[in-house]
Design a protein around this motif. Structure first.
Motif, PDB file in Angstrom:
ATOM      1  N   LEU A   1       6.125   2.564  -1.448  1.00 25.03           N
ATOM      2  CA  LEU A   1       5.992   2.391  -0.004  1.00 25.03           C
ATOM      3  C   LEU A   1       4.591   2.719   0.485  1.00 25.03           C
ATOM      4  O   LEU A   1       4.059   2.031   1.356  1.00 25.03           O
ATOM      5  CB  LEU A   1       7.026   3.251   0.729  1.00 25.03           C
ATOM      6  CG  LEU A   1       7.022   3.135   2.245  1.00 25.03           C
ATOM      7  CD1 LEU A   1       7.388   1.706   2.643  1.00 25.03           C
ATOM      8  CD2 LEU A   1       7.983   4.107   2.860  1.00 25.03           C
ATOM      9  N   VAL A   2       3.971   3.733  -0.079  1.00 21.64           N
ATOM     10  CA  VAL A   2       2.639   4.138   0.362  1.00 21.64           C
ATOM     11  C   VAL A   2       1.618   3.050   0.041  1.00 21.64           C
ATOM     12  O   VAL A   2       0.719   2.778   0.829  1.00 21.64           O
ATOM     13  CB  VAL A   2       2.247   5.484  -0.293  1.00 21.64           C
ATOM     14  CG1 VAL A   2       0.828   5.868   0.045  1.00 21.64           C
ATOM     15  CG2 VAL A   2       3.210   6.568   0.137  1.00 21.64           C
ATOM     16  N   GLU A   3       1.757   2.385  -1.090  1.00 18.99           N
ATOM     17  CA  GLU A   3       0.838   1.321  -1.449  1.00 18.99           C
ATOM     18  C   GLU A   3       1.222  -0.003  -0.814  1.00 18.99           C
ATOM     19  O   GLU A   3       0.379  -0.866  -0.604  1.00 18.99           O
ATOM     20  CB  GLU A   3       0.781   1.142  -2.973  1.00 18.99           C
ATOM     21  CG  GLU A   3       0.122   2.291  -3.707  1.00 18.99           C
ATOM     22  CD  GLU A   3       1.101   3.398  -4.037  1.00 18.99           C
ATOM     23  OE1 GLU A   3       2.316   3.180  -3.890  1.00 18.99           O
ATOM     24  OE2 GLU A   3       0.657   4.484  -4.426  1.00 18.99           O
ATOM     25  N   ALA A   4       2.492  -0.210  -0.497  1.00 16.45           N
ATOM     26  CA  ALA A   4       2.961  -1.487   0.024  1.00 16.45           C
ATOM     27  C   ALA A   4       2.603  -1.690   1.488  1.00 16.45           C
ATOM     28  O   ALA A   4       2.399  -2.825   1.925  1.00 16.45           O
ATOM     29  CB  ALA A   4       4.467  -1.600  -0.150  1.00 16.45           C
ATOM     30  N   THR A   5       2.494  -0.636   2.261  1.00 16.29           N
ATOM     31  CA  THR A   5       2.214  -0.763   3.689  1.00 16.29           C
ATOM     32  C   THR A   5       0.854  -1.405   3.947  1.00 16.29           C
ATOM     33  O   THR A   5       0.766  -2.351   4.732  1.00 16.29           O
ATOM     34  CB  THR A   5       2.340   0.601   4.374  1.00 16.29           C
ATOM     35  OG1 THR A   5       3.646   1.113   4.124  1.00 16.29           O
ATOM     36  CG2 THR A   5       2.122   0.487   5.859  1.00 16.29           C
TER      37      THR A   5
ATOM     38  N   ALA B   1      -0.525  -9.877   6.352  1.00 17.49           N
ATOM     39  CA  ALA B   1      -0.247 -10.440   7.680  1.00 17.49           C
ATOM     40  C   ALA B   1      -1.528 -10.851   8.388  1.00 17.49           C
ATOM     41  O   ALA B   1      -1.586 -11.908   9.021  1.00 17.49           O
ATOM     42  CB  ALA B   1       0.523  -9.425   8.522  1.00 17.49           C
ATOM     43  N   VAL B   2      -2.563 -10.036   8.276  1.00 14.06           N
ATOM     44  CA  VAL B   2      -3.840 -10.356   8.927  1.00 14.06           C
ATOM     45  C   VAL B   2      -4.438 -11.625   8.330  1.00 14.06           C
ATOM     46  O   VAL B   2      -4.852 -12.532   9.060  1.00 14.06           O
ATOM     47  CB  VAL B   2      -4.826  -9.173   8.804  1.00 14.06           C
ATOM     48  CG1 VAL B   2      -6.231  -9.583   9.209  1.00 14.06           C
ATOM     49  CG2 VAL B   2      -4.354  -8.008   9.658  1.00 14.06           C
TER      50      VAL B   2
ATOM     51  N   TRP C   1      -1.224 -13.736  -1.658  1.00 13.20           N
ATOM     52  CA  TRP C   1      -1.462 -12.837  -2.795  1.00 13.20           C
ATOM     53  C   TRP C   1      -1.154 -11.390  -2.408  1.00 13.20           C
ATOM     54  O   TRP C   1      -0.561 -10.652  -3.169  1.00 13.20           O
ATOM     55  CB  TRP C   1      -2.899 -12.977  -3.280  1.00 13.20           C
ATOM     56  CG  TRP C   1      -3.210 -12.066  -4.428  1.00 13.20           C
ATOM     57  CD1 TRP C   1      -2.896 -12.273  -5.732  1.00 13.20           C
ATOM     58  CD2 TRP C   1      -3.873 -10.805  -4.355  1.00 13.20           C
ATOM     59  NE1 TRP C   1      -3.316 -11.208  -6.477  1.00 13.20           N
ATOM     60  CE2 TRP C   1      -3.924 -10.304  -5.654  1.00 13.20           C
ATOM     61  CE3 TRP C   1      -4.420 -10.066  -3.324  1.00 13.20           C
ATOM     62  CZ2 TRP C   1      -4.512  -9.076  -5.950  1.00 13.20           C
ATOM     63  CZ3 TRP C   1      -5.001  -8.850  -3.608  1.00 13.20           C
ATOM     64  CH2 TRP C   1      -5.048  -8.365  -4.904  1.00 13.20           C
ATOM     65  N   CYS C   2      -1.581 -11.001  -1.191  1.00  7.79           N
ATOM     66  CA  CYS C   2      -1.275  -9.643  -0.713  1.00  7.79           C
ATOM     67  C   CYS C   2       0.227  -9.430  -0.605  1.00  7.79           C
ATOM     68  O   CYS C   2       0.737  -8.364  -0.960  1.00  7.79           O
ATOM     69  CB  CYS C   2      -1.941  -9.390   0.637  1.00  7.79           C
ATOM     70  SG  CYS C   2      -3.727  -9.195   0.560  1.00  7.79           S
ATOM     71  N   PHE C   3       0.950 -10.433  -0.099  1.00  3.39           N
ATOM     72  CA  PHE C   3       2.405 -10.309   0.008  1.00  3.39           C
ATOM     73  C   PHE C   3       3.069 -10.258  -1.370  1.00  3.39           C
ATOM     74  O   PHE C   3       4.125  -9.653  -1.525  1.00  3.39           O
ATOM     75  CB  PHE C   3       2.998 -11.454   0.820  1.00  3.39           C
ATOM     76  CG  PHE C   3       2.787 -11.303   2.301  1.00  3.39           C
ATOM     77  CD1 PHE C   3       3.053 -10.113   2.940  1.00  3.39           C
ATOM     78  CD2 PHE C   3       2.327 -12.359   3.048  1.00  3.39           C
ATOM     79  CE1 PHE C   3       2.875  -9.961   4.296  1.00  3.39           C
ATOM     80  CE2 PHE C   3       2.139 -12.244   4.415  1.00  3.39           C
ATOM     81  CZ  PHE C   3       2.411 -11.038   5.045  1.00  3.39           C
ATOM     82  N   SER C   4       2.460 -10.860  -2.371  1.00  3.42           N
ATOM     83  CA  SER C   4       3.047 -10.805  -3.704  1.00  3.42           C
ATOM     84  C   SER C   4       2.919  -9.420  -4.333  1.00  3.42           C
ATOM     85  O   SER C   4       3.580  -9.114  -5.302  1.00  3.42           O
ATOM     86  CB  SER C   4       2.396 -11.848  -4.619  1.00  3.42           C
ATOM     87  OG  SER C   4       1.083 -11.450  -4.972  1.00  3.42           O
TER      88      SER C   4
END
Length: 107
Positions: A42-46, A53-54, A102-105
């Motif tokens: 969770l800490v890395e996923a946020t 999103a940006v 890529w960020c969402f993956s």
């Protein structure tokens, strides 16, 4: 109740039994039976979700802007040729969308 900190002994005991490691310890959430479970990724996923999103919103907005300007045969960038500015802007928009995906993956 401890007068110096204002924390009752029952609260401290519950935190110790739940596996609280104090300041700088690993973060945990309550799990089954009151046993603390690690937060995991969770800490890395946020930050990855925020960056995704940006990038995705920027890429989508730029792609829509480019399509509207190209449809009206107007340059996306003033002072540049309409075809060349549309090609550059579209490639940047697609690259931004790809970076967002890529960020969402990484979640």
């Amino acid at each position: 109740m401890d007068g110096a900190t204002g924390v009752s002994e029952g609260t401290v005991g519950a935190a110790v039994r739940a596996g609280w490691q104090g300041p700088g310890g690993s973060l945990a959430t309550p799990g089954e039976g009151g046993v603390a479970q690690p937060l995991g990724n969770l800490v890395e996923a946020t930050p990855a979700a925020f960056a995704g999103a940006v990038f995705a919103l920027f890429g989508l907005g730029l792609l829509v802007w480019t399509a509207v300007r190209a449809r009206h045969r107007r340059p996306v960038y003033e002072g540049a040729a309409p075809g060349r500015s549309a090609a550059v802007a579209a490639s940047v928009a697609v690259a931004s969308l790809a970076l967002g995906l890529w960020c969402f993956s990484r979640l």
